[in-house]
Design a protein around this motif. Structure first.
Motif, PDB file in Angstrom:
ATOM      1  N   ARG A 105       0.816  -1.217   0.000  1.00 24.29           N
ATOM      2  CA  ARG A 105       0.000   0.000   0.000  1.00 24.29           C
ATOM      3  C   ARG A 105       0.852   1.270   0.000  1.00 24.29           C
ATOM      4  O   ARG A 105       0.439   2.293  -0.530  1.00 24.29           O
ATOM      5  CB  ARG A 105      -0.922   0.004   1.215  1.00 24.29           C
ATOM      6  CG  ARG A 105      -1.923  -1.146   1.223  1.00 24.29           C
ATOM      7  CD  ARG A 105      -2.823  -1.071   2.434  1.00 24.29           C
ATOM      8  NE  ARG A 105      -3.609   0.163   2.455  1.00 24.29           N
ATOM      9  CZ  ARG A 105      -4.371   0.544   3.474  1.00 24.29           C
ATOM     10  NH1 ARG A 105      -4.443  -0.218   4.569  1.00 24.29           N
ATOM     11  NH2 ARG A 105      -5.051   1.671   3.419  1.00 24.29           N
ATOM     12  N   THR A 106       2.031   1.204   0.623  1.00 24.45           N
ATOM     13  CA  THR A 106       2.855   2.407   0.722  1.00 24.45           C
ATOM     14  C   THR A 106       4.265   2.145   0.218  1.00 24.45           C
ATOM     15  O   THR A 106       4.772   1.029   0.309  1.00 24.45           O
ATOM     16  CB  THR A 106       2.925   2.919   2.175  1.00 24.45           C
ATOM     17  OG1 THR A 106       3.553   1.913   2.988  1.00 24.45           O
ATOM     18  CG2 THR A 106       1.532   3.206   2.720  1.00 24.45           C
ATOM     19  N   ARG A 141       0.276   4.674  -2.179  1.00 17.91           N
ATOM     20  CA  ARG A 141       0.473   6.047  -1.724  1.00 17.91           C
ATOM     21  C   ARG A 141       1.882   6.146  -1.147  1.00 17.91           C
ATOM     22  O   ARG A 141       2.492   5.142  -0.763  1.00 17.91           O
ATOM     23  CB  ARG A 141      -0.573   6.446  -0.688  1.00 17.91           C
ATOM     24  CG  ARG A 141      -0.532   5.655   0.599  1.00 17.91           C
ATOM     25  CD  ARG A 141      -1.610   6.125   1.569  1.00 17.91           C
ATOM     26  NE  ARG A 141      -1.618   5.348   2.799  1.00 17.91           N
ATOM     27  CZ  ARG A 141      -0.830   5.588   3.845  1.00 17.91           C
ATOM     28  NH1 ARG A 141       0.041   6.592   3.790  1.00 17.91           N
ATOM     29  NH2 ARG A 141      -0.893   4.839   4.927  1.00 17.91           N
ATOM     30  N   ASP A 143       4.705   7.014   1.551  1.00 15.80           N
ATOM     31  CA  ASP A 143       4.948   7.141   2.990  1.00 15.80           C
ATOM     32  C   ASP A 143       6.459   7.206   3.178  1.00 15.80           C
ATOM     33  O   ASP A 143       7.159   6.201   3.017  1.00 15.80           O
ATOM     34  CB  ASP A 143       4.362   5.956   3.751  1.00 15.80           C
ATOM     35  CG  ASP A 143       4.521   6.090   5.268  1.00 15.80           C
ATOM     36  OD1 ASP A 143       5.344   6.913   5.708  1.00 15.80           O
ATOM     37  OD2 ASP A 143       3.835   5.364   6.002  1.00 15.80           O
ATOM     38  N   PRO A 147       7.440   3.136   4.985  1.00 15.37           N
ATOM     39  CA  PRO A 147       6.840   2.550   3.777  1.00 15.37           C
ATOM     40  C   PRO A 147       6.916   1.025   3.806  1.00 15.37           C
ATOM     41  O   PRO A 147       7.796   0.444   4.441  1.00 15.37           O
ATOM     42  CB  PRO A 147       7.690   3.125   2.648  1.00 15.37           C
ATOM     43  CG  PRO A 147       9.036   3.340   3.286  1.00 15.37           C
ATOM     44  CD  PRO A 147       8.739   3.758   4.701  1.00 15.37           C
TER      45      PRO A 147
END
Length: 392
Positions: A105-106, A141, A143, A147
């Protein structure tokens, strides 16, 4: 897509005019360890070694796992190699790391520009690659703090390199760059750890084991061979000498005071190991002794042992407690073999009340009834030598 392995130098990077000598040894060690996996071309630049596979059928996962056990590298990673062009770099990052990017996701991108002629600076490279990947993967996304995945883009003189997180290397110095030493390996937990630690400091390891048939079994000997093979995962090939120590021990048992048996046995082991070490070009002995673990490892006993030979005796675990040694043995994969219940010759004829504070003059007096040269000659005439290799 062309893929290589990036290997970041450890302590070698701190060397001066003789640095190439260490690097040459490291390349030689890498090629030896990779010999059954495939052929690689090694080049060096900017504190990094590049391992390029010379055929497409090489198992890169296997190669990386093998190189993680080669002393001399601090970090390593698989990387794809592309032209130093931003469109090419962005597309390659998507293709090369796409499988991982779809699972997370990150992420964040870190860039390093060693080639200062490249038009974009490191933050600009990271921003452009990150923006491109955001446009291609709707699940992602950025981060920058924690991350799920860090993507590295390195702009070097030769090309651009894209890779995921770096793996830890084995550290240390290339095996063989610091000379050669003889390891006394008993079959317990400590001596394989001692061999591993001195190999990490660049010593090529030979090993000597004392067997006492029929008091010790063939299983005990095979256990030691297995231990050497497991240490080979880090130390490379090990030349193992198995000495028939039975006659020496029986003579000590029959002619020396029981309370001095252990210390005299250790002194004879050191004398035999030193002679074999000199014959094989070794500059030191290595033992797994740790202060006060057993009667033969008190300061008094170690002092009596040391004077039995002239070569320096290296004891890398001397200040460790048992839990620290066990932790390393688990890490290097020797623990389970070390605890197999096959007795070694150190447990044969164990005195009921060993002298823990022996004085050298008393030990020498106790040895006077032994024909040292005859015993040493007898033991050295009964040496079985073999090579052990890393398991495949």
């Amino acid at each position: 897509m062309k893929e290589i392995i990036l290997l970041k130098a450890g302590e070698i990077a701190l060397k001066g005019l003789n640095r190439s000598t260490f690097e040459d040894r490291l390349v030689k060690n890498c090629k030896f360890r990779l010999r059954d996996i495939g052929s690689f071309r090694f080049t060096r630049a900017q504190s990094t070694m590049y391992a390029e596979p010379l055929s497409e059928d090489i198992d890169m996962d296997d190669a990386v796992e093998t190189l993680q056990h080669v002393f001399g590298f601090s970090k390593l990673s698989r990387a794809c190699v592309v032209e130093k062009d931003m469109d090419t770099i962005c597309a390659a990052a998507e293709e090369y790391l796409g499988r991982e990017l779809r699972k997370i996701r990150t992420f964040k991108v870190e860039a390093k520009r060693s080639d200062k002629k490249f038009p974009l600076k490191s933050p600009e490279i990271a921003a452009e690659v990150g923006g491109y990947l955001l446009s291609r993967f709707s699940n992602l996304r950025v981060d920058v703090h924690e991350p799920d995945l860090v993507i590295f883009v390195e702009i070097r003189d030769q090309a651009a390199y894209i890779h995921g997180p770096q793996l830890d290397g084995a550290g240390g110095m290339p095996v063989g760059s610091s000379g050669k030493a003889m390891l006394l390996v008993s079959g317990g937990i400590d001596s394989p750890v001692a061999g591993y630690m001195m190999a990490k400091r660049g010593l090529e390891i030979e090993a000597i084991h004392f067997a006492a048939p029929p008091y010790t079994s063939e299983y005990a000997k095979q256990k030691v061979i297995s231990l050497c093979r497991e240490v080979c995962e880090y130390a490379g090939r090990i030349k193992l000498h198995v000495v028939n120590f039975t006659h020496v021990q029986e003579e000590i048992r029959d002619k020396c005071p029981e309370e001095y048996f252990t210390i005299i046995m250790r002194r004879y082991m050191m004398k035999i190991a030193e002679r074999l070490a000199r014959e094989n070009g070794c500059g030191a002995l290595i033992t797994g002794e740790s202060v006060a673990q057993v009667a033969s490892q008190t300061l008094y006993a170690l002092g009596c042992t040391d004077v039995a030979c002239e070569l320096p005796v290296l004891r890398p675990v001397i200040g460790m407690d048992k839990n620290e040694i066990i932790a390393i043995s688990r890490k290097i994969g020797t623990f389970e073999t070390s605890i197999l219940p096959y007795e070694d010759c150190c447990t044969v004829f164990t005195p009921r009340h060993p002298r823990t504070k022996p004085k050298l003059r008393d030990v020498l007096r106790a040895e006077q009834s032994l024909d040292e040269e005859a015993l040493l000659a007898d033991a050295l005439s009964k040496v079985e030598t073999m090579f052990t290799y890393p398991e495949r």
